[in-house]
Design a protein around this motif. Structure first.
Motif, PDB file in Angstrom:
ATOM      1  N   ASN A 114       0.820  -1.206   0.000  1.00  0.00           N
ATOM      2  CA  ASN A 114       0.000   0.000   0.000  1.00  0.00           C
ATOM      3  C   ASN A 114       0.853   1.256   0.000  1.00  0.00           C
ATOM      4  OD1 ASN A 114      -2.222   1.693   0.183  1.00  0.00           O
ATOM      5  ND2 ASN A 114      -2.386   1.503   2.402  1.00  0.00           N
ATOM      6  N   VAL A 115       1.987   1.245   0.708  1.00  0.00           N
ATOM      7  CA  VAL A 115       2.796   2.450   0.893  1.00  0.00           C
ATOM      8  C   VAL A 115       4.212   2.287   0.342  1.00  0.00           C
ATOM      9  CG1 VAL A 115       3.819   3.988   2.627  1.00  0.00           C
ATOM     10  CG2 VAL A 115       1.465   3.169   2.911  1.00  0.00           C
ATOM     11  N   THR A 116       4.850   1.158   0.612  1.00  0.00           N
ATOM     12  CA  THR A 116       6.282   1.004   0.358  1.00  0.00           C
ATOM     13  C   THR A 116       6.580   0.578  -1.082  1.00  0.00           C
ATOM     14  OG1 THR A 116       6.163  -1.254   1.180  1.00  0.00           O
ATOM     15  CG2 THR A 116       6.749   0.461   2.753  1.00  0.00           C
ATOM     16  N   SER A 117       7.798   0.917  -1.543  1.00  0.00           N
ATOM     17  CA  SER A 117       8.212   0.659  -2.921  1.00  0.00           C
ATOM     18  C   SER A 117       9.186  -0.511  -2.992  1.00  0.00           C
ATOM     19  CB  SER A 117       8.871   1.913  -3.511  1.00  0.00           C
ATOM     20  OG  SER A 117       8.004   3.030  -3.413  1.00  0.00           O
ATOM     21  N   PRO A 118       9.270  -1.183  -4.157  1.00  0.00           N
ATOM     22  CA  PRO A 118      10.136  -2.368  -4.296  1.00  0.00           C
ATOM     23  C   PRO A 118      11.503  -2.038  -4.888  1.00  0.00           C
ATOM     24  CG  PRO A 118       8.707  -2.212  -6.196  1.00  0.00           C
ATOM     25  CD  PRO A 118       8.393  -1.012  -5.331  1.00  0.00           C
ATOM     26  N   VAL A 119      12.353  -3.056  -4.963  1.00  0.00           N
ATOM     27  CA  VAL A 119      13.586  -3.008  -5.742  1.00  0.00           C
ATOM     28  C   VAL A 119      13.603  -4.226  -6.663  1.00  0.00           C
ATOM     29  CG1 VAL A 119      14.939  -1.737  -4.044  1.00  0.00           C
ATOM     30  CG2 VAL A 119      14.951  -4.239  -3.983  1.00  0.00           C
ATOM     31  N   PHE A 120      14.369  -4.101  -7.764  1.00  0.00           N
ATOM     32  CA  PHE A 120      14.563  -5.210  -8.697  1.00  0.00           C
ATOM     33  C   PHE A 120      16.003  -5.692  -8.566  1.00  0.00           C
ATOM     34  CE2 PHE A 120      15.919  -7.178 -12.577  1.00  0.00           C
ATOM     35  CZ  PHE A 120      14.821  -7.864 -13.065  1.00  0.00           C
ATOM     36  N   HIS A 121      16.181  -7.033  -8.541  1.00  0.00           N
ATOM     37  CA  HIS A 121      17.542  -7.580  -8.458  1.00  0.00           C
ATOM     38  C   HIS A 121      17.563  -8.981  -9.044  1.00  0.00           C
ATOM     39  CE1 HIS A 121      21.598  -8.227  -7.064  1.00  0.00           C
ATOM     40  NE2 HIS A 121      21.243  -9.228  -6.275  1.00  0.00           N
ATOM     41  N   GLU A 122      18.333  -9.133 -10.126  1.00  0.00           N
ATOM     42  CA  GLU A 122      18.587 -10.431 -10.739  1.00  0.00           C
ATOM     43  C   GLU A 122      17.307 -11.239 -10.954  1.00  0.00           C
ATOM     44  OE1 GLU A 122      21.598 -12.327  -8.386  1.00  0.00           O
ATOM     45  OE2 GLU A 122      23.194 -10.998  -9.122  1.00  0.00           O
ATOM     46  N   GLY A 123      16.355 -10.607 -11.636  1.00  0.00           N
ATOM     47  CA  GLY A 123      15.139 -11.304 -12.034  1.00  0.00           C
ATOM     48  C   GLY A 123      14.059 -11.402 -10.986  1.00  0.00           C
ATOM     49  N   HIS A 124      14.253 -10.703  -9.861  1.00  0.00           N
ATOM     50  CA  HIS A 124      13.266 -10.770  -8.785  1.00  0.00           C
ATOM     51  C   HIS A 124      12.930  -9.376  -8.271  1.00  0.00           C
ATOM     52  CE1 HIS A 124      14.966 -14.866  -8.814  1.00  0.00           C
ATOM     53  NE2 HIS A 124      13.775 -15.241  -8.396  1.00  0.00           N
ATOM     54  N   LEU A 125      11.716  -9.252  -7.768  1.00  0.00           N
ATOM     55  CA  LEU A 125      11.279  -8.040  -7.067  1.00  0.00           C
ATOM     56  C   LEU A 125      11.261  -8.323  -5.580  1.00  0.00           C
ATOM     57  CD1 LEU A 125       8.242  -7.006  -9.289  1.00  0.00           C
ATOM     58  CD2 LEU A 125      10.412  -5.797  -9.136  1.00  0.00           C
ATOM     59  N   TYR A 126      11.788  -7.364  -4.806  1.00  0.00           N
ATOM     60  CA  TYR A 126      11.788  -7.489  -3.349  1.00  0.00           C
ATOM     61  C   TYR A 126      11.153  -6.249  -2.749  1.00  0.00           C
ATOM     62  CZ  TYR A 126      15.470 -11.017  -4.160  1.00  0.00           C
ATOM     63  OH  TYR A 126      16.195 -12.104  -4.586  1.00  0.00           O
ATOM     64  N   TRP A 127      10.371  -6.428  -1.714  1.00  0.00           N
ATOM     65  CA  TRP A 127       9.876  -5.290  -0.942  1.00  0.00           C
ATOM     66  C   TRP A 127       9.427  -5.759   0.436  1.00  0.00           C
ATOM     67  CZ3 TRP A 127       6.762  -7.385  -4.825  1.00  0.00           C
ATOM     68  CH2 TRP A 127       5.492  -7.825  -4.442  1.00  0.00           C
ATOM     69  N   ALA A 128       9.259  -4.808   1.310  1.00  0.00           N
ATOM     70  CA  ALA A 128       8.681  -5.070   2.623  1.00  0.00           C
ATOM     71  C   ALA A 128       7.405  -4.264   2.699  1.00  0.00           C
ATOM     72  CB  ALA A 128       9.646  -4.667   3.729  1.00  0.00           C
ATOM     73  N   SER A 129       6.278  -4.926   2.793  1.00  0.00           N
ATOM     74  CA  SER A 129       5.003  -4.216   2.764  1.00  0.00           C
ATOM     75  C   SER A 129       4.795  -3.451   4.059  1.00  0.00           C
ATOM     76  CB  SER A 129       3.847  -5.201   2.558  1.00  0.00           C
ATOM     77  OG  SER A 129       3.547  -5.882   3.769  1.00  0.00           O
ATOM     78  N   ASP A 130       3.908  -2.470   4.001  1.00  0.00           N
ATOM     79  CA  ASP A 130       3.607  -1.676   5.182  1.00  0.00           C
ATOM     80  C   ASP A 130       2.957  -2.522   6.280  1.00  0.00           C
ATOM     81  OD1 ASP A 130       2.080  -1.181   2.629  1.00  0.00           O
ATOM     82  OD2 ASP A 130       0.478  -0.849   4.087  1.00  0.00           O
ATOM     83  N   ARG A 131       2.528  -3.716   5.965  1.00  0.00           N
ATOM     84  CA  ARG A 131       1.973  -4.627   6.963  1.00  0.00           C
ATOM     85  C   ARG A 131       3.052  -5.455   7.657  1.00  0.00           C
ATOM     86  NH1 ARG A 131      -3.196  -6.824   3.343  1.00  0.00           N
ATOM     87  NH2 ARG A 131      -4.267  -4.810   3.181  1.00  0.00           N
ATOM     88  N   GLY A 132       4.316  -5.190   7.313  1.00  0.00           N
ATOM     89  CA  GLY A 132       5.420  -5.864   7.990  1.00  0.00           C
ATOM     90  C   GLY A 132       5.754  -7.226   7.428  1.00  0.00           C
ATOM     91  N   ILE A 133       5.536  -7.417   6.129  1.00  0.00           N
ATOM     92  CA  ILE A 133       5.826  -8.699   5.485  1.00  0.00           C
ATOM     93  C   ILE A 133       6.831  -8.485   4.360  1.00  0.00           C
ATOM     94  CG2 ILE A 133       4.863 -10.647   4.198  1.00  0.00           C
ATOM     95  CD1 ILE A 133       2.201 -10.091   5.627  1.00  0.00           C
ATOM     96  N   ALA A 134       7.889  -9.295   4.334  1.00  0.00           N
ATOM     97  CA  ALA A 134       8.882  -9.249   3.269  1.00  0.00           C
ATOM     98  C   ALA A 134       8.443 -10.156   2.130  1.00  0.00           C
ATOM     99  CB  ALA A 134      10.243  -9.691   3.805  1.00  0.00           C
ATOM    100  N   PHE A 135       8.518  -9.635   0.896  1.00  0.00           N
ATOM    101  CA  PHE A 135       8.108 -10.381  -0.284  1.00  0.00           C
ATOM    102  C   PHE A 135       9.261 -10.512  -1.261  1.00  0.00           C
ATOM    103  CE2 PHE A 135       3.898  -9.051   1.094  1.00  0.00           C
ATOM    104  CZ  PHE A 135       3.085 -10.105   0.725  1.00  0.00           C
ATOM    105  N   CYS A 136       9.264 -11.615  -1.988  1.00  0.00           N
ATOM    106  CA  CYS A 136      10.105 -11.799  -3.160  1.00  0.00           C
ATOM    107  C   CYS A 136       9.230 -12.380  -4.258  1.00  0.00           C
ATOM    108  CB  CYS A 136      11.276 -12.728  -2.861  1.00  0.00           C
ATOM    109  SG  CYS A 136      12.263 -13.169  -4.310  1.00  0.00           S
ATOM    110  N   LEU A 137       9.218 -11.728  -5.427  1.00  0.00           N
ATOM    111  CA  LEU A 137       8.426 -12.176  -6.566  1.00  0.00           C
ATOM    112  C   LEU A 137       9.335 -12.477  -7.749  1.00  0.00           C
ATOM    113  CD1 LEU A 137       5.803 -11.313  -5.114  1.00  0.00           C
ATOM    114  CD2 LEU A 137       5.096 -10.212  -7.250  1.00  0.00           C
TER     115      LEU A 137
END
Length: 424
Positions: A312-335
């Protein structure tokens, strides 16, 4: 002999010029020079505390959630004082002062501290506003000066010595959360997303603050705009708003293309990699991948995928074919960036929401929590926690995304600015 001396002078002068430009490009706007939250800096610390790897800390004259930016030997950040420091403040909103501060990069001493009064009526303080304050937008800087956006209080420009160049009004409307977007610089323009204040994106002349062009009907977008590369060496301005992702000619403001977007307001910044844009947003959390460079409605031709995970609030980064972010709900994601499939989803060690965005540097992911310090993750498609770093002597909230430059991390709270680096 004179010719040799002249060539030596020119080469030294050129070397200084190149060095200065290199420093200027280090971290000159929100999420770095590209807006992607990525730094090429190496040798960064993995661990720190109040007693370890802090080169200096500087007491700040006011509160703020904006990130620090760097140009040459100067660090710039914004703050606010004289009203709204607590939710119970029953003072006069007209007393609010919006500050732009210059700090010496080497020793952390304040070089100058300037302030302006609001241009329009100030949104009255509430618990929601005090959560992040009246200085949320990160400034942008280059050799012409530093430019800051304070919502209904306007856009303000200073030269590098702290002399006021101009202050511009870009709207007086407010929303419950307040202002959030940050300025970006493009050629001779300062580009401002004033969607909340006037449903308009403005390109202001750096030298005068006069309107060069404007794009209207920008709906429910707290996001910072992005300059993206398209085939043929051209660039486009991308704004992610409610229901639509929009592409513009940054020289004229002409709308070039639209793509069906997230059906809710948008805060995260669009990131790009190899001709693909990754767009997050919405309270229900969604992510979209789209190619820029089209014309008209490109939903069917340029939209690559859409998934129901995001932030909802936070922005991601791209690295070696993956997207990473930490959501405002306190969860780390890798896509997986090719198809949007979730690689991992892991709860972070925090009980609070996150406002700061993830930063990638030195093969590490730096995640700033509000209440439990900075979590350092390995930049691989597997959740690997390397460290949790708290500065226990500072009880203020950590709302701001860090800046990274030449082996140092610059981290800001409501009370202090820290320079963090490996100490040998």
């Amino acid at each position: 002999m004179q010719r040799i001396l002249l060539l030596l002078i020119l080469s030294v002068g050129f070397g200084l010029s190149v060095s200065h430009v290199s420093q200027a490009a280090d971290w000159s706007q929100f999420r770095g020079p590209s807006g992607n939250g990525v730094s090429e800096s190496t040798g960064l610390p993995t661990e720190w505390s109040a007693e370890k790897n802090i080169l200096w800390k500087t007491k700040l004259p006011g509160h703020g959630s904006s990130s620090p930016v760097l140009y040459g030997d100067q660090i710039f950040l914004t703050a606010y004082t004289d009203y709204g420091l607590t939710a119970e403040d029953d003072g006069n909103p007209a007393d609010l002062r919006l500050r732009v501060i210059s700090i010496n990069r080497e020793d952390g001493k304040i070089m100058w501290d300037q302030s302006v009064a609001p241009l329009n009526q100030v949104q009255k303080i509430t618990k929601r506003i005090v959560d992040h304050g009246y200085a949320s937008g990160t400034p942008a800087c280059d050799e012409t000066g530093v430019y800051a956006f304070f919502g209904t209080s306007g856009v303000v420009a200073y030269d590098l010595k702290g002399n006021l160049k101009w202050q511009a009004d870009v709207g007086n409307k407010t929303a419950g959360f307040g202002s959030a977007s940050s300025p970006i610089l493009y050629k001779d323009f300062v580009i401002i997303n004033a969607s909340i204040e006037s449903e308009t994106v403005y390109a202001l002349e750096k030298s005068t603050g006069k309107v060069a062009w404007k794009a209207e009907n920008i709906v429910r977008a707290w996001t910072t705009p992005s300059i993206v590369d398209v085939p043929g060496g051209k660039q486009e301005l991308v704004v992610n708003q409610k229901n639509q992702i929009l592409g513009f000619d940054p020289d004229t403001g002409k709308q070039l293309w639209t793509c069906e977007g997230i059906q809710d307001y948008v805060v995260p910044v669009v990131v790009q990699n190899e001709g693909i844009l990754y767009c997050l947003g919405g309270r229900s959390n969604r992510s979209i991948a789209v190619r820029p460079g089209g014309r008209g409605d490109v939903t069917k031709t340029h939209k690559l995928w859409e998934v129901n995970v995001g932030a909802n609030v936070t922005s991601p980064v791209f690295h070696e074919g993956h997207l990473y972010w930490a959501s405002d709900r306190g969860i780390a994601f890798c896509l997986n960036a090719k198809n949007g499939e979730v690689v991992y989803k892991n709860r972070l060690p925090t009980k609070s929401r996150l406002y700061a965005s993830i930063v990638l540097a030195d093969d590490k992911l730096y995640v700033t929590t509000r209440d439990n310090g900075v979590v350092v993750l390995k930049a691989v498609p597997e959740y690997v926690e390397l460290a949790r770093n708290e500065i226990k002597s500072d009880e203020d909230l950590f709302n701001a995304s860090p800046a990274v430059s030449e082996g140092s991390i610059y981290l800001r709270t409501n009370g202090y600015l820290y320079r963090i680096a490996e100490q040998k």
